[in-house]
Write an enzyme that holds these catalytic residues in place. Structure first.
Site, short mmCIF file in Angstrom:
data_model
loop_
_atom_site.label_atom_id
_atom_site.label_comp_id
_atom_site.label_asym_id
_atom_site.label_seq_id
_atom_site.Cartn_x
_atom_site.Cartn_y
_atom_site.Cartn_z
N ARG A 156 2.29 -10.06 0.56
CA ARG A 156 3.52 -9.88 -0.22
C ARG A 156 4.27 -11.24 -0.43
NH1 ARG A 156 5.54 -4.32 -0.21
NH2 ARG A 156 7.28 -4.92 -1.18
N TYR A 171 10.43 -7.35 -14.95
CA TYR A 171 11.79 -6.92 -15.22
C TYR A 171 12.77 -7.21 -13.88
CZ TYR A 171 10.12 -2.24 -12.99
OH TYR A 171 9.26 -1.31 -12.39
N PRO A 172 13.91 -7.33 -13.97
CA PRO A 172 14.83 -7.45 -12.86
C PRO A 172 15.54 -6.01 -12.90
CG PRO A 172 15.90 -8.17 -14.93
CD PRO A 172 14.62 -7.72 -15.32
N MET A 173 16.00 -5.76 -11.37
CA MET A 173 16.81 -4.51 -11.00
C MET A 173 17.60 -4.82 -9.93
SD MET A 173 13.97 -2.32 -9.04
CE MET A 173 15.30 -1.12 -8.17
N LYS A 175 20.14 -2.47 -7.02
CA LYS A 175 20.67 -0.89 -6.52
C LYS A 175 21.98 -0.90 -6.78
CE LYS A 175 16.26 -0.22 -4.23
NZ LYS A 175 16.10 -0.44 -2.76
N HIS A 198 9.21 5.61 -1.29
CA HIS A 198 8.96 4.59 -2.45
C HIS A 198 7.48 4.11 -2.19
CE1 HIS A 198 9.64 1.09 -5.04
NE2 HIS A 198 9.16 0.52 -4.12
N GLN A 211 1.97 -5.68 -7.32
CA GLN A 211 3.14 -5.85 -7.31
C GLN A 211 3.80 -6.85 -6.43
OE1 GLN A 211 3.07 -4.23 -4.51
NE2 GLN A 211 5.21 -3.47 -3.86
O1 76R Z 1 7.40 1.24 3.63
C1 76R Z 1 6.60 0.87 2.66
O2 76R Z 1 5.44 1.11 2.57
C2 76R Z 1 7.37 0.30 1.48
C3 76R Z 1 6.73 -1.09 1.17
C4 76R Z 1 7.66 -1.41 0.10
C5 76R Z 1 9.01 -2.24 -0.02
C6 76R Z 1 9.79 -2.46 1.13
C7 76R Z 1 7.09 -1.19 -1.44
C8 76R Z 1 6.06 -0.75 -1.97
N1 76R Z 1 8.17 -1.85 -2.18
C9 76R Z 1 9.22 -2.34 -1.39
C10 76R Z 1 10.29 -2.93 -1.57
MN1 76R Z 1 8.40 -1.64 -4.15
N2 76R Z 1 8.53 -1.44 -6.24
C11 76R Z 1 9.78 -1.59 -6.92
C12 76R Z 1 9.35 -1.22 -8.28
O3 76R Z 1 10.64 0.69 -11.44
C13 76R Z 1 11.13 0.96 -10.31
O4 76R Z 1 11.64 2.20 -10.32
C14 76R Z 1 11.28 -0.02 -9.22
C15 76R Z 1 10.50 -1.17 -9.54
C16 76R Z 1 8.13 -1.19 -8.48
C17 76R Z 1 7.66 -0.47 -9.59
C18 76R Z 1 7.47 -0.95 -7.00
C19 76R Z 1 6.22 -0.96 -6.86
N3 76R Z 1 10.12 -2.19 -3.95
C20 76R Z 1 10.69 -2.85 -3.35
C21 76R Z 1 12.16 -3.47 -3.29
C22 76R Z 1 13.11 -3.99 -2.31
C23 76R Z 1 14.28 -2.97 -2.23
C24 76R Z 1 15.12 -3.17 -1.07
O5 76R Z 1 14.98 -3.83 -0.16
O6 76R Z 1 16.04 -2.41 -0.90
C25 76R Z 1 12.41 -3.16 -4.71
C26 76R Z 1 13.54 -3.68 -5.48
C27 76R Z 1 11.15 -2.34 -5.21
C28 76R Z 1 11.00 -2.26 -6.56
N4 76R Z 1 6.37 -1.03 -4.23
C29 76R Z 1 5.63 -0.74 -3.31
C30 76R Z 1 5.73 -0.93 -5.43
C31 76R Z 1 4.45 -0.45 -5.14
C32 76R Z 1 3.20 -0.28 -6.13
C33 76R Z 1 4.37 -0.24 -3.82
C34 76R Z 1 3.20 0.02 -2.89
C35 76R Z 1 2.18 -1.14 -2.65
C36 76R Z 1 2.50 -1.96 -1.65
O7 76R Z 1 2.93 -1.57 -0.44
O8 76R Z 1 2.43 -3.53 -1.73
#
Ligand code: 76R
Length: 274
Positions: A156, A171-173, A175, A198, A211
């Site tokens: 990561r 894309y940017p996002m 919360k 999530h 990602q």
């Molecule tokens: O506990 C866990 O397993 C979660 C690990 C994880 C984190 C911390 C994770 C997994 N993400 C994390 C953080 Mn994510 N992610 C996005 C998007 O389009 C949308 O609706 C959202 C855009 C996608 C497509 C995606 C995909 N992730 C985040 C954060 C930071 C948020 C915060 O800290 O508040 C954002 C903004 C975000 C958004 N996420 C995964 C994925 C995928 C495919 C995974 C599983 C793969 C992996 O664990 O590497």
């Protein structure tokens, strides 16, 4: 049950810059052919150099498809200074004057440690201590170091360019901080649970979508950048749709412009420039 609105601990890796360009075709056409050819060579040399910098990280050229803009460059570097060097290496070239930056996103790769933070907060409450006291800090150091060393966190923080996944979606996002949907006032325990769900949705795409999450709070306008790679572009639509129905995104996410494209070689990228 902990109900503090405490931020999650995070780990950071490489700095990132996503640059999006529109080609000023009139300016390119106005260049004499021999100058254009020289200028293209200069950009090709710079991009080849930037692809695998000795200090670590990478830069990659992307051709956008269906966007108002034409080209994208994605850079990852170990320090903000080396990111600036990459930016300057290109911006000083004459041909880059024919590329208008339409959008740019600065960030740093991030692993949010929601689960660990929530656990430590619960522990400190159970022992009657406080968040950030000596015991908390010692436990935190231990847990964070173990996380940092793990392979999935290393990926990561220092993501390799997936060579077999040529399609890219960025894309940017942010919360939400609305009166009736404010991520930042939710208790940590609830955010940790939501992020766990999530992650479960995301993991259904393991091996199909790669990602990269870059954190931009304090660095840029949007709070995060989402960079997805896939072999099959429909996976973007499927994953992002699934995420929309997941509570974290359904209730708390706001999105900026979407950019979709294909990772190409330097020659193909320069093909857009005359
Ligand atoms: O506990 C866990 O397993 C979660 C690990 C994880 C984190 C911390 C994770 C997994 N993400 C994390 C953080 Mn994510 N992610 C996005 C998007 O389009 C949308 O609706 C959202 C855009 C996608 C497509 C995606 C995909 N992730 C985040 C954060 C930071 C948020 C915060 O800290 O508040 C954002 C903004 C975000 C958004 N996420 C995964 C994925 C995928 C495919 C995974 C599983 C793969 C992996 O664990 O590497």
């Amino acid at each position: 049950m902990s109900d503090v609105a405490h931020p999650p601990e995070t780990l950071e890796g490489w700095y990132s810059l996503h640059q999006i360009f529109q080609v000023d075709r009139g300016a390119v056409r106005a260049l004499p052919p021999d100058l254009l050819s020289q200028d293209r060579d200069a950009v090709a040399d710079a991009l080849s150099e930037l692809a695998n910098p000795i200090e670590g990280g990478w830069s990659v050229p992307v051709l956008l498809i269906g966007s108002r803009s034409d080209l994208m460059l994605v850079h990852f570097r170990p320090t903000l200074d080396s990111l600036r060097d990459a930016q300057h290496r290109l911006s000083h070239l004459r041909l880059m004057e024919s590329l208008r930056v339409t959008s740019s996103h600065l960030g740093v790769t991030e692993a949010g440690l929601y689960h660990i933070t929530a656990e430590l907060v619960r522990e400190s409450e159970a022992r009657g201590g406080s968040i950030g006291d000596e015991v908390y800090r010692a436990r935190l150091r231990e847990r964070v170091e173990r996380e940092r060393a793990s392979e999935h966190v290393q990926r990561r923080l220092y993501p390799p360019l997936p060579g077999d996944m040529p399609y890219l979606c960025f894309y940017p996002m942010s919360k939400k901080r609305d009166a009736n949907a404010n991520w930042y006032t939710l208790p940590l325990s609830e955010r940790s649970e939501l992020m766990h769900l999530h992650g479960q949705v995301g993991r259904r795409y393991a091996g199909r979508v790669q990602q990269i999450i870059t954190g931009s709070i304090g660095l840029d306008e949007w709070e995060w950048g989402v960079t997805l790679f896939a072999r099959e572009p429909l996976e973007f639509k499927r994953l992002v749709t699934d995420m929309r129905f997941d509570r974290t995104s359904a209730v708390y996410a706001e999105f900026g412009e979407f950019f979709v494209g294909k990772v190409v070689g330097v020659g193909e990228w320069l093909g857009m420039l005359g």
